[in-house]
Structure formats: C-alpha cells, structure tokens
Design an enzyme around this catalytic site. Structure first.
Site, mmCIF file in Angstrom:
data_model
loop_
_atom_site.group_PDB
_atom_site.id
_atom_site.type_symbol
_atom_site.label_atom_id
_atom_site.label_comp_id
_atom_site.label_asym_id
_atom_site.label_seq_id
_atom_site.Cartn_x
_atom_site.Cartn_y
_atom_site.Cartn_z
ATOM 1 C CG HIS A 9 2.303 5.889 5.949
ATOM 2 N ND1 HIS A 9 0.959 5.686 5.721
ATOM 3 C CD2 HIS A 9 2.532 5.429 7.206
ATOM 4 C CE1 HIS A 9 0.406 5.162 6.798
ATOM 5 N NE2 HIS A 9 1.337 4.985 7.714
ATOM 6 N NE ARG A 10 0.456 1.747 7.136
ATOM 7 C CZ ARG A 10 -0.829 1.724 7.437
ATOM 8 N NH1 ARG A 10 -1.675 1.070 6.657
ATOM 9 N NH2 ARG A 10 -1.297 2.358 8.500
ATOM 10 C CD GLU A 36 5.372 3.551 9.007
ATOM 11 O OE1 GLU A 36 4.877 3.097 10.050
ATOM 12 O OE2 GLU A 36 4.857 3.350 7.878
ATOM 13 C CG ASP A 38 3.348 -0.777 9.904
ATOM 14 O OD1 ASP A 38 3.294 0.056 10.811
ATOM 15 O OD2 ASP A 38 3.006 -0.543 8.717
ATOM 16 C CG HIS A 51 -0.809 -1.292 9.510
ATOM 17 N ND1 HIS A 51 -2.079 -1.410 10.046
ATOM 18 C CD2 HIS A 51 -0.291 -0.151 10.023
ATOM 19 C CE1 HIS A 51 -2.316 -0.392 10.843
ATOM 20 N NE2 HIS A 51 -1.253 0.390 10.856
ATOM 21 C CD GLU A 103 3.760 1.612 14.043
ATOM 22 O OE1 GLU A 103 2.826 1.402 14.845
ATOM 23 O OE2 GLU A 103 3.620 2.244 12.984
ATOM 24 C CE LYS A 105 1.171 -0.868 13.463
ATOM 25 N NZ LYS A 105 0.435 0.376 13.796
ATOM 26 C CG ASP A 223 -0.568 7.367 2.663
ATOM 27 O OD1 ASP A 223 0.187 6.765 3.448
ATOM 28 O OD2 ASP A 223 -1.789 7.508 2.861
#
Length: 228
Positions: A9-10, A36, A38, A51, A103, A105, A223
């Site tokens: 995640h990120r 992943e 954004d 993000h 993503e 965003k 994470d």
C-alpha cells in the site's frame, strides 16, 4: 488454489514514507507481487504520485497538487529527504517486476492515465496485465471505461460491495476493491463466481490478514507487505 497477491500500500507505507521511490523499492524487497499508488495531474500535465489533493500532510510545502507545476512539486521534500515521484519514475524502478495498481485519485486523471498505460504497452513492452487502474470516483471510471477497454479496471469502495459490483458490471471492470471490513466468505465467493477479482485494502494486523486470507480473496493491500 491460486496464490493471493501481496500488494504494498503506497509501497511499504509502514516502513518508509508513502508513495516514494524508496517505499516502492522496499515493498519489492519484501516480496510484494504488486504496488498500489495514487496519481494526480499537476498544473503542467504530468502524472505525479501522491495521495492527498494537497501537499500539506506529506511534504514541507502547502498547496493543491493540481495547481502546482512539476518544478514546484519537485522542490518539495517528503519526510526523510524524499521527493514526490513522477509515475514514470516509479515504473522505471519497477521494470515490469510486479503488478502496478494505479489509483486515479485526482479529477481529470482518466485520459492521462489511459495515454500513459498505452504508451508503456505499445512502446515499452509492458502488458495491460501489468496494470490495474482503480478509483472511488464514478466519473473517472466512466471515462476510462469509455475511452480504453483494454485497461483492467478496479472499483474501490468503503461503503458497499453491492455498489462496487454494480459499477463493475456497468464499467466492465476486472476487479472490485472493497475495504476488508465489508468482506464475508460468501460475498467474496459470489463476486468471484460473477467473474470479478477481489483485491481488498488496507489490512495490517496479522489476525485480520489470516481471516481475510481464509476467504480466498485474490489480493490483499497492506502497509506491511512482509506480513502477507
């Protein structure tokens, strides 16, 4: 049983500042099958990886991302001396080693993301299967589904698996991306039987990870990629 994809995640957000090149590299070092991230479009048209709609939380600057030029954004510092990366810079370090979950965003991201993915597929030897493009935003999902049927879409939701499923059918999406608190063994199975992958987010506690794994989801976003 297919292996469950491990998606950072990120990047590896628990270990290094989110959405930085170092964080994405850390996720790969920890064995992530995917990352992943954004994206927003900045004032000069580039896709930047951050993000929030503003730079205030994650950098030493202040302002809205879409109103700032790339040069202005690149002058900012993320904690630890990192900088806001271009999507191009992230893909350069990934080099087709993992799935890239983009993503959308910011607003007006569908067309530039479509052009970006097409460029990597047609000019740089990537496959559409190297990507999944996700969003909570109906408008961006609608535009993407209209202009580029080749790009795998993921429908993000924090509220309703049913709504995500309906949008997935409407937009011919590949996957639904529900928050893990919405999942049951039954609704995961039904979604998969309907032809959708189930990629869920953001699961960090080992107990929750093991429970969701028992539902045989297709991918977990965390994470802590090393816990998956």
């Amino acid at each position: 049983m297919a292996a469950i994809l491990k998606i950072g995640h990120r990047g590896a957000k628990a270990h290094l500042p989110e959405n930085t090149l170092a964080s994405f590299l850390k996720a790969l070092e920890m064995g992530a099958d995917g990352i992943e991230l954004d994206v927003h479009v900045c004032a000069t048209g580039e896709l930047v990886v951050i993000h929030d709609f503003t730079v205030d939380r994650t950098t030493n600057g202040s302002g809205e991302v879409h109103k700032m030029t790339l040069a202005e954004l690149k002058k900012l510092k993320v904690e630890g001396g990192h900088t806001i990366p271009l999507l191009d810079e992230v893909l350069a370090i990934v080099n087709k080693e993992c799935l890239v979950n983009i993503e959308m965003k910011g607003r007006h991201t569908a067309r530039p993301v479509s052009d970006f993915v097409d460029k990597y597929v047609k000019e740089r030897g990537w496959s559409y299967d190297n990507f999944i493009v996700s969003s909570f935003q109906r408008e961006e999902l609608l535009i993407m589904s209209d202009i580029n049927k080749n790009i795998p879409l993921g429908i993000l939701t924090q509220a309703s698996v049913t709504q995500a499923w309906e949008w997935a059918e409407e937009f011919s999406a590949k996957a639904i991306h529900p928050h893990y608190s919405l999942l049951t063994e039954s609704n995961v199975k039904k979604a998969q039987q309907a032809g959708f992958k189930v990629y869920t987010w953001t699961i960090n506690e080992t107990e929750d990870i093991e429970r969701i794994k028992s539902y045989n989801v297709d991918g977990i976003i965390s994470d802590y990629p090393e816990r998956l």
